[in-house]
Design a protein around this motif. Structure first.
Motif, PDB file in Angstrom:
ATOM      1  N   GLU A  24       5.060  17.926   8.688  1.00  0.00           N
ATOM      2  CA  GLU A  24       4.138  18.815   9.381  1.00  0.00           C
ATOM      3  C   GLU A  24       4.740  19.226  10.714  1.00  0.00           C
ATOM      4  OE1 GLU A  24       0.037  17.688   9.556  1.00  0.00           O
ATOM      5  OE2 GLU A  24       0.065  16.930   7.497  1.00  0.00           O
ATOM      6  N   THR A  25       4.411  20.426  11.112  1.00  0.00           N
ATOM      7  CA  THR A  25       4.742  20.922  12.443  1.00  0.00           C
ATOM      8  C   THR A  25       3.412  21.338  13.064  1.00  0.00           C
ATOM      9  OG1 THR A  25       5.014  23.242  11.808  1.00  0.00           O
ATOM     10  CG2 THR A  25       6.956  21.802  11.572  1.00  0.00           C
ATOM     11  N   GLU A  26       3.485  21.935  14.222  1.00  0.00           N
ATOM     12  CA  GLU A  26       2.259  22.362  14.890  1.00  0.00           C
ATOM     13  C   GLU A  26       1.425  23.298  14.016  1.00  0.00           C
ATOM     14  OE1 GLU A  26       0.981  25.044  18.727  1.00  0.00           O
ATOM     15  OE2 GLU A  26       2.872  23.953  18.820  1.00  0.00           O
ATOM     16  N   ARG A  27       2.103  24.221  13.294  1.00  0.00           N
ATOM     17  CA  ARG A  27       1.378  25.235  12.523  1.00  0.00           C
ATOM     18  C   ARG A  27       1.577  25.155  11.020  1.00  0.00           C
ATOM     19  NH1 ARG A  27       3.310  30.779  14.667  1.00  0.00           N
ATOM     20  NH2 ARG A  27       5.315  29.747  14.420  1.00  0.00           N
ATOM     21  N   ALA A  64       3.817  37.356   6.962  1.00  0.00           N
ATOM     22  CA  ALA A  64       4.129  36.211   7.818  1.00  0.00           C
ATOM     23  C   ALA A  64       5.416  36.429   8.631  1.00  0.00           C
ATOM     24  CB  ALA A  64       4.250  34.948   6.960  1.00  0.00           C
ATOM     25  N   TRP A  65       6.042  37.567   8.465  1.00  0.00           N
ATOM     26  CA  TRP A  65       7.285  37.858   9.185  1.00  0.00           C
ATOM     27  C   TRP A  65       7.023  37.981  10.683  1.00  0.00           C
ATOM     28  CZ3 TRP A  65       9.698  42.340   5.822  1.00  0.00           C
ATOM     29  CH2 TRP A  65      10.099  41.823   4.583  1.00  0.00           C
ATOM     30  N   GLY A  66       8.017  37.623  11.464  1.00  0.00           N
ATOM     31  CA  GLY A  66       7.980  37.836  12.906  1.00  0.00           C
ATOM     32  C   GLY A  66       7.085  36.899  13.690  1.00  0.00           C
ATOM     33  N   GLN A  67       6.673  35.798  13.086  1.00  0.00           N
ATOM     34  CA  GLN A  67       5.760  34.878  13.765  1.00  0.00           C
ATOM     35  C   GLN A  67       6.399  33.522  14.068  1.00  0.00           C
ATOM     36  OE1 GLN A  67       1.779  34.955  11.987  1.00  0.00           O
ATOM     37  NE2 GLN A  67       2.342  36.896  11.031  1.00  0.00           N
ATOM     38  N   GLY A  68       7.701  33.410  13.831  1.00  0.00           N
ATOM     39  CA  GLY A  68       8.408  32.182  14.177  1.00  0.00           C
ATOM     40  C   GLY A  68       8.271  31.048  13.181  1.00  0.00           C
ATOM     41  N   TYR A  69       7.728  31.325  12.001  1.00  0.00           N
ATOM     42  CA  TYR A  69       7.496  30.256  11.027  1.00  0.00           C
ATOM     43  C   TYR A  69       8.786  29.647  10.478  1.00  0.00           C
ATOM     44  CZ  TYR A  69       2.554  31.675  10.809  1.00  0.00           C
ATOM     45  OH  TYR A  69       1.255  31.969  11.108  1.00  0.00           O
ATOM     46  N   VAL A  70       9.783  30.478  10.179  1.00  0.00           N
ATOM     47  CA  VAL A  70      11.011  29.942   9.580  1.00  0.00           C
ATOM     48  C   VAL A  70      11.746  29.053  10.573  1.00  0.00           C
ATOM     49  CG1 VAL A  70      13.277  30.493   8.619  1.00  0.00           C
ATOM     50  CG2 VAL A  70      11.274  31.751   7.859  1.00  0.00           C
ATOM     51  N   LEU A  86       0.078  29.328   1.150  1.00  0.00           N
ATOM     52  CA  LEU A  86       1.526  29.314   0.997  1.00  0.00           C
ATOM     53  C   LEU A  86       2.052  30.647   1.528  1.00  0.00           C
ATOM     54  CD1 LEU A  86       3.984  27.745  -0.280  1.00  0.00           C
ATOM     55  CD2 LEU A  86       3.742  29.346  -2.190  1.00  0.00           C
ATOM     56  N   ILE A  87       2.965  30.574   2.495  1.00  0.00           N
ATOM     57  CA  ILE A  87       3.494  31.805   3.080  1.00  0.00           C
ATOM     58  C   ILE A  87       4.984  31.965   2.806  1.00  0.00           C
ATOM     59  CG2 ILE A  87       1.728  32.005   4.865  1.00  0.00           C
ATOM     60  CD1 ILE A  87       3.859  30.811   6.835  1.00  0.00           C
ATOM     61  N   GLY A  88       5.612  30.948   2.208  1.00  0.00           N
ATOM     62  CA  GLY A  88       7.032  31.075   1.935  1.00  0.00           C
ATOM     63  C   GLY A  88       7.628  29.800   1.383  1.00  0.00           C
ATOM     64  N   PHE A  89       8.960  29.763   1.381  1.00  0.00           N
ATOM     65  CA  PHE A  89       9.664  28.567   0.937  1.00  0.00           C
ATOM     66  C   PHE A  89      10.931  28.384   1.753  1.00  0.00           C
ATOM     67  CE2 PHE A  89      11.268  31.942  -1.832  1.00  0.00           C
ATOM     68  CZ  PHE A  89      12.646  31.749  -1.797  1.00  0.00           C
ATOM     69  N   PHE A 120      10.935  23.248  -0.511  1.00  0.00           N
ATOM     70  CA  PHE A 120       9.669  23.039   0.195  1.00  0.00           C
ATOM     71  C   PHE A 120       8.879  24.331   0.282  1.00  0.00           C
ATOM     72  CE2 PHE A 120      12.636  19.901   1.670  1.00  0.00           C
ATOM     73  CZ  PHE A 120      11.890  18.739   1.657  1.00  0.00           C
ATOM     74  N   GLY A 121       7.599  24.235  -0.025  1.00  0.00           N
ATOM     75  CA  GLY A 121       6.702  25.341   0.248  1.00  0.00           C
ATOM     76  C   GLY A 121       6.374  25.322   1.732  1.00  0.00           C
ATOM     77  N   ILE A 122       6.249  26.489   2.318  1.00  0.00           N
ATOM     78  CA  ILE A 122       5.824  26.611   3.712  1.00  0.00           C
ATOM     79  C   ILE A 122       4.360  27.030   3.672  1.00  0.00           C
ATOM     80  CG2 ILE A 122       6.154  27.772   5.919  1.00  0.00           C
ATOM     81  CD1 ILE A 122       9.065  28.358   5.040  1.00  0.00           C
ATOM     82  N   GLU A 123       3.497  26.124   4.080  1.00  0.00           N
ATOM     83  CA  GLU A 123       2.055  26.345   4.044  1.00  0.00           C
ATOM     84  C   GLU A 123       1.518  26.379   5.473  1.00  0.00           C
ATOM     85  OE1 GLU A 123      -1.572  23.390   3.024  1.00  0.00           O
ATOM     86  OE2 GLU A 123      -0.166  23.695   1.371  1.00  0.00           O
ATOM     87  N   ARG A 124       0.699  27.373   5.767  1.00  0.00           N
ATOM     88  CA  ARG A 124       0.049  27.431   7.083  1.00  0.00           C
ATOM     89  C   ARG A 124      -1.042  26.381   7.146  1.00  0.00           C
ATOM     90  NH1 ARG A 124      -0.275  33.528   7.468  1.00  0.00           N
ATOM     91  NH2 ARG A 124      -1.989  33.150   6.058  1.00  0.00           N
ATOM     92  N   ARG A 125      -1.061  25.624   8.204  1.00  0.00           N
ATOM     93  CA  ARG A 125      -2.071  24.568   8.364  1.00  0.00           C
ATOM     94  C   ARG A 125      -3.476  25.140   8.521  1.00  0.00           C
ATOM     95  NH1 ARG A 125       0.008  19.775  12.242  1.00  0.00           N
ATOM     96  NH2 ARG A 125      -2.142  19.197  11.860  1.00  0.00           N
ATOM     97  N   ARG A 126      -3.604  26.240   9.251  1.00  0.00           N
ATOM     98  CA  ARG A 126      -4.945  26.743   9.580  1.00  0.00           C
ATOM     99  C   ARG A 126      -5.734  27.226   8.366  1.00  0.00           C
ATOM    100  NH1 ARG A 126      -4.793  32.450   9.851  1.00  0.00           N
ATOM    101  NH2 ARG A 126      -2.730  33.252  10.414  1.00  0.00           N
TER     102      ARG A 126
END
Length: 175
Positions: A5-8, A95-101, A72-75, A62-68
């Motif tokens: 987990e990360t912050e988001r 989900a582009w441009g929001q710093g998730y990757v 699933l927004i990516g992998f 790994f799936g990238i899932e938004r916590r809020r």
């Protein structure tokens, strides 16, 4: 089965519930324009890669899932390579441009070095997508120049650029 987990974000193995969102991503030419998955052109080919790779590899994909909202927004995935590991990532366009990757990558680099025991992790991007190179730099990776060129399906010459992070450099950055 690793999960982080990360912050988001929640970074977790893919599940059968991810099928439709992942299919939408893989069949979106914007998402896969410069990825190995651009060659997945049929439902049958997707079903095979979904089952044999995305579901089967529970230690490197790994799936990238938004916590809020638990969407699933990516992998993000590691592939074993000759000199270490190679990473691939993709996000849904919304989900582009929001710093998730970069957020996911900063968490998963440690996993790649400590658990998968890579000495080097590299990533590639198409020069026509410089944002991807900036993401790699945000993960601490260093520009290693041009890897090769190819001609896209649209006839444009694409320069494939390479970024690298060594375990030693990551340890210095993490200290």
């Amino acid at each position: 089965m690793a999960q982080f987990e990360t912050e988001r974000l929640i970074l977790r193995p893919m599940t059968t519930a991810d099928h439709d969102v992942l299919a939408d991503m893989i069949f979106d030419p914007q998402v896969v324009a410069y990825l190995r998955y651009r060659r997945v052109q049929s439902v049958d080919a997707f079903e095979q890669v979904f089952t044999d790779h995305f579901l089967a590899d529970r230690t490197r994909v790994f799936g990238i899932e938004r916590r809020r909202d638990h969407q699933l927004i990516g992998f993000y995935e590691f592939h074993d390579a000759e000199a270490g590991g190679e990473l691939t990532y993709a996000l849904r366009p919304d989900a582009w441009g929001q710093g998730y990757v970069a957020e996911a990558g900063n968490r998963l680099m440690g996993y790649g070095f400590e658990t998968l025991n890579y000495q080097t992790i590299e990533a590639h991007y198409a020069s026509v997508n410089p944002n991807s190179g900036r993401v790699m730099a945000k993960m601490g990776m260093q520009d290693a120049g041009e890897l090769h060129t190819f001609t896209s399906d649209r006839g444009e010459l694409i320069h494939v650029m390479r970024y690298v992070l060594t375990k030693q450099a990551w340890q210095r950055l993490s200290a």
